[in-house]
Design a protein around this motif. Structure first.
Motif, mmCIF file in Angstrom:
data_model
loop_
_atom_site.group_PDB
_atom_site.id
_atom_site.type_symbol
_atom_site.label_atom_id
_atom_site.label_comp_id
_atom_site.label_asym_id
_atom_site.label_seq_id
_atom_site.Cartn_x
_atom_site.Cartn_y
_atom_site.Cartn_z
ATOM 1 N N TYR A 196 -16.529 4.345 1.988
ATOM 2 C CA TYR A 196 -17.220 4.720 3.232
ATOM 3 C C TYR A 196 -18.548 5.418 2.927
ATOM 4 O O TYR A 196 -19.557 5.159 3.578
ATOM 5 N N ALA A 242 -5.674 -7.526 -4.937
ATOM 6 C CA ALA A 242 -7.037 -7.916 -4.544
ATOM 7 C C ALA A 242 -8.036 -6.760 -4.627
ATOM 8 O O ALA A 242 -9.163 -6.880 -4.160
ATOM 9 N N ARG A 243 -7.602 -5.645 -5.216
ATOM 10 C CA ARG A 243 -8.491 -4.460 -5.212
ATOM 11 C C ARG A 243 -9.591 -4.543 -6.255
ATOM 12 O O ARG A 243 -9.526 -5.319 -7.195
ATOM 13 N N CYS A 246 0.835 -1.210 0.000
ATOM 14 C CA CYS A 246 0.000 0.000 0.000
ATOM 15 C C CYS A 246 0.868 1.259 0.000
ATOM 16 O O CYS A 246 0.570 2.223 -0.720
ATOM 17 N N MET A 267 -7.304 0.294 7.206
ATOM 18 C CA MET A 267 -7.989 -0.478 6.153
ATOM 19 C C MET A 267 -7.019 -0.584 4.985
ATOM 20 O O MET A 267 -6.660 0.426 4.366
ATOM 21 N N LEU A 268 -6.558 -1.777 4.710
ATOM 22 C CA LEU A 268 -5.530 -1.983 3.684
ATOM 23 C C LEU A 268 -5.914 -3.164 2.804
ATOM 24 O O LEU A 268 -6.180 -4.253 3.322
ATOM 25 N N VAL A 269 -5.903 -2.971 1.509
ATOM 26 C CA VAL A 269 -6.124 -4.069 0.567
ATOM 27 C C VAL A 269 -4.933 -4.101 -0.393
ATOM 28 O O VAL A 269 -4.572 -3.071 -0.997
ATOM 29 N N GLY A 308 -14.459 -5.661 -4.203
ATOM 30 C CA GLY A 308 -15.391 -5.579 -3.081
ATOM 31 C C GLY A 308 -14.814 -5.992 -1.740
ATOM 32 O O GLY A 308 -15.551 -6.097 -0.755
ATOM 33 N N LEU A 309 -13.485 -6.199 -1.672
ATOM 34 C CA LEU A 309 -12.921 -6.672 -0.398
ATOM 35 C C LEU A 309 -13.008 -5.606 0.708
ATOM 36 O O LEU A 309 -13.389 -5.916 1.844
ATOM 37 N N THR A 366 -9.671 9.443 6.662
ATOM 38 C CA THR A 366 -9.081 8.870 5.454
ATOM 39 C C THR A 366 -8.653 9.982 4.507
ATOM 40 O O THR A 366 -9.194 11.094 4.568
ATOM 41 N N THR A 410 -15.124 -3.286 1.038
ATOM 42 C CA THR A 410 -16.536 -3.202 1.427
ATOM 43 C C THR A 410 -16.887 -4.345 2.383
ATOM 44 O O THR A 410 -17.529 -4.135 3.417
ATOM 45 N N ALA A 457 -0.244 5.113 -0.814
ATOM 46 C CA ALA A 457 -1.259 5.362 0.213
ATOM 47 C C ALA A 457 -0.633 6.037 1.437
ATOM 48 O O ALA A 457 0.446 5.635 1.896
ATOM 49 N N ARG A 461 -20.459 5.057 0.300
ATOM 50 C CA ARG A 461 -21.445 4.067 -0.186
ATOM 51 C C ARG A 461 -22.017 3.248 0.958
ATOM 52 O O ARG A 461 -23.160 2.820 0.915
ATOM 53 N N ASP A 464 -9.502 6.544 -2.769
ATOM 54 C CA ASP A 464 -10.488 5.513 -3.105
ATOM 55 C C ASP A 464 -11.352 5.131 -1.908
ATOM 56 O O ASP A 464 -12.520 4.765 -2.068
ATOM 57 N N ALA A 465 -10.767 5.174 -0.705
ATOM 58 C CA ALA A 465 -11.501 4.711 0.479
ATOM 59 C C ALA A 465 -12.708 5.602 0.778
ATOM 60 O O ALA A 465 -13.744 5.114 1.257
ATOM 61 N N VAL A 515 -0.685 6.033 4.888
ATOM 62 C CA VAL A 515 -1.163 5.185 5.988
ATOM 63 C C VAL A 515 -0.108 5.115 7.092
ATOM 64 O O VAL A 515 0.306 4.044 7.512
HETATM 65 C C1 LIG Z 1 -9.113 2.056 -0.377
HETATM 66 C C2 LIG Z 1 -9.037 0.544 -0.495
HETATM 67 C C3 LIG Z 1 -9.023 -0.069 0.910
HETATM 68 C C4 LIG Z 1 -10.235 0.006 -1.297
HETATM 69 O O1 LIG Z 1 -10.134 -1.415 -1.365
HETATM 70 P P1 LIG Z 1 -10.948 -2.282 -2.449
HETATM 71 O O2 LIG Z 1 -10.996 -3.678 -1.936
HETATM 72 O O3 LIG Z 1 -10.407 -2.053 -3.790
HETATM 73 O O4 LIG Z 1 -12.407 -1.613 -2.336
HETATM 74 P P2 LIG Z 1 -13.747 -2.109 -3.046
HETATM 75 O O5 LIG Z 1 -13.405 -3.188 -4.037
HETATM 76 O O6 LIG Z 1 -14.741 -2.415 -2.004
HETATM 77 O O7 LIG Z 1 -14.189 -0.793 -3.810
HETATM 78 C C5 LIG Z 1 -13.289 -0.151 -4.708
HETATM 79 C C6 LIG Z 1 -13.933 0.082 -6.060
HETATM 80 O O8 LIG Z 1 -14.087 -1.159 -6.732
HETATM 81 C C7 LIG Z 1 -15.429 -1.270 -7.190
HETATM 82 N N1 LIG Z 1 -15.768 -2.699 -7.203
HETATM 83 C C8 LIG Z 1 -16.129 -3.463 -6.155
HETATM 84 N N2 LIG Z 1 -16.364 -4.728 -6.560
HETATM 85 C C9 LIG Z 1 -16.149 -4.748 -7.889
HETATM 86 C C10 LIG Z 1 -16.212 -5.765 -8.874
HETATM 87 N N3 LIG Z 1 -16.562 -7.014 -8.555
HETATM 88 N N4 LIG Z 1 -15.899 -5.436 -10.144
HETATM 89 C C11 LIG Z 1 -15.527 -4.185 -10.468
HETATM 90 N N5 LIG Z 1 -15.446 -3.164 -9.565
HETATM 91 C C12 LIG Z 1 -15.750 -3.467 -8.304
HETATM 92 C C13 LIG Z 1 -16.212 -0.483 -6.188
HETATM 93 O O9 LIG Z 1 -17.457 -0.099 -6.696
HETATM 94 C C14 LIG Z 1 -15.307 0.713 -5.994
HETATM 95 O O10 LIG Z 1 -15.461 1.601 -7.088
HETATM 96 P P3 LIG Z 1 -15.105 3.192 -7.054
HETATM 97 O O11 LIG Z 1 -13.622 3.299 -7.279
HETATM 98 O O12 LIG Z 1 -15.903 3.763 -8.155
HETATM 99 O O13 LIG Z 1 -15.493 3.743 -5.715
HETATM 100 C C15 LIG Z 1 -7.724 0.131 -1.256
HETATM 101 O O14 LIG Z 1 -7.668 0.843 -2.463
HETATM 102 C C16 LIG Z 1 -6.462 0.385 -0.471
HETATM 103 O O15 LIG Z 1 -6.026 -0.452 0.333
HETATM 104 N N6 LIG Z 1 -5.826 1.558 -0.687
HETATM 105 C C17 LIG Z 1 -4.582 1.869 -0.018
HETATM 106 C C18 LIG Z 1 -4.742 2.009 1.471
HETATM 107 C C19 LIG Z 1 -5.748 3.058 1.855
HETATM 108 O O16 LIG Z 1 -5.817 4.135 1.294
HETATM 109 N N7 LIG Z 1 -6.543 2.711 2.863
HETATM 110 C C20 LIG Z 1 -7.571 3.568 3.399
HETATM 111 C C21 LIG Z 1 -7.128 4.051 4.716
HETATM 112 S S1 LIG Z 1 -8.498 4.802 5.570
#
Ligand SMILES: CC(C)(COP(=O)(O)OP(=O)(O)OC[C@H]1O[C@@H](n2cnc3c(N)ncnc32)[C@H](O)[C@@H]1OP(=O)(O)O)[C@@H](O)C(=O)NCCC(=O)NCCS
Length: 175
Positions: A142, A103-104, A29, A97-99, A107-108, A132, A110, A34, A144, A137-138, A36
């Motif tokens: 939140y 794996a992004r 991340c 919150m870290l993905v 929906g992880l 955040t 969420t 990011a 939603r 992106d986060a 963080v």
């Molecule tokens: C922010 C973060 C946690 C989001 O993780 P993620 O698992 O990708 O989140 P989600 O998959 O739930 O949602 C991300 C996007 O994917 C979309 N999505 C979800 N499932 C999907 C699918 N099956 N197919 C296509 N898109 C999808 C969501 O609608 C969302 O779209 P948006 O960009 O228009 O808002 C990740 O990008 C991350 O770790 N970033 C770095 C660390 C960070 O900033 N953390 C936050 C600290 S508060």
């Protein structure tokens, strides 16, 4: 039944493989830009030291740690900070919150947030607070999920490679 490639659980203790996996997610991340808590480059030693402190807090019941694992290991995580002042027994902070980038956008995050809310209720918490990066992106995740935007603190922290970033504060009532 989940159709996703990961499994999600709350860890009550954290083994070395999980600490290494969590460190890899944190490093990924930070490498991805990011903001963080850590500056780039984040070494394994610093990342592992961070997760060892978290593991101790988890074992003391001061934090709840949720971890998602896929075939390659840890791919996502989120924490609840439970040990807040005695006049805030109903509240927890959501933290780290870290993905992993692999794996992004599936929906992880969420799913992690929904699980964190269930865990918070199990811990007797009815008010959650987080902050955040503004415009990240986060924020959209939140919003939603129904979190309320409190406001923006400008220049709150640094991006990992430098430059100020603002933070947006959110809260969510669970009852
Ligand atoms: C922010 C973060 C946690 C989001 O993780 P993620 O698992 O990708 O989140 P989600 O998959 O739930 O949602 C991300 C996007 O994917 C979309 N999505 C979800 N499932 C999907 C699918 N099956 N197919 C296509 N898109 C999808 C969501 O609608 C969302 O779209 P948006 O960009 O228009 O808002 C990740 O990008 C991350 O770790 N970033 C770095 C660390 C960070 O900033 N953390 C936050 C600290 S508060």
């Amino acid at each position: 039944m989940s159709t996703h490639k990961w499994s999600l659980q709350r860890l009550r203790s954290v083994n070395d493989a999980q600490i290494n996996g969590l460190a890899d997610v944190l490093i990924d991340c930070v490498e991805g830009g990011a903001s963080v808590s850590f500056m780039h480059p984040l070494t394994s030693a610093r990342a592992i030291a961070f997760w060892r402190r978290v593991a101790r807090a988890v074992e003391l019941g001061e934090r709840a740690l949720l971890v998602a694992e896929d075939a390659q290991g840890v791919c996502g995580t989120v924490q609840l900070v439970l040990d807040l002042p005695e006049n805030q027994p109903h509240r927890a902070d959501v933290s780290k919150m870290l993905v992993h980038r692999r794996a992004r956008r599936q929906g992880l995050a969420t799913e992690l947030m929904r699980a964190a809310e269930v865990t918070a209720l199990e811990c007797g918490k009815t008010l959650l607070v987080l902050d955040t990066v503004t415009g990240g992106d986060a924020e959209r995740v939140y919003e939603r999920l129904g979190w309320h935007r409190v406001g923006v603190i400008p220049g709150y922290a640094l991006f990992p490679k430098g430059g100020f970033c603002s933070t947006t504060v959110f809260y969510r009532l669970l009852n």
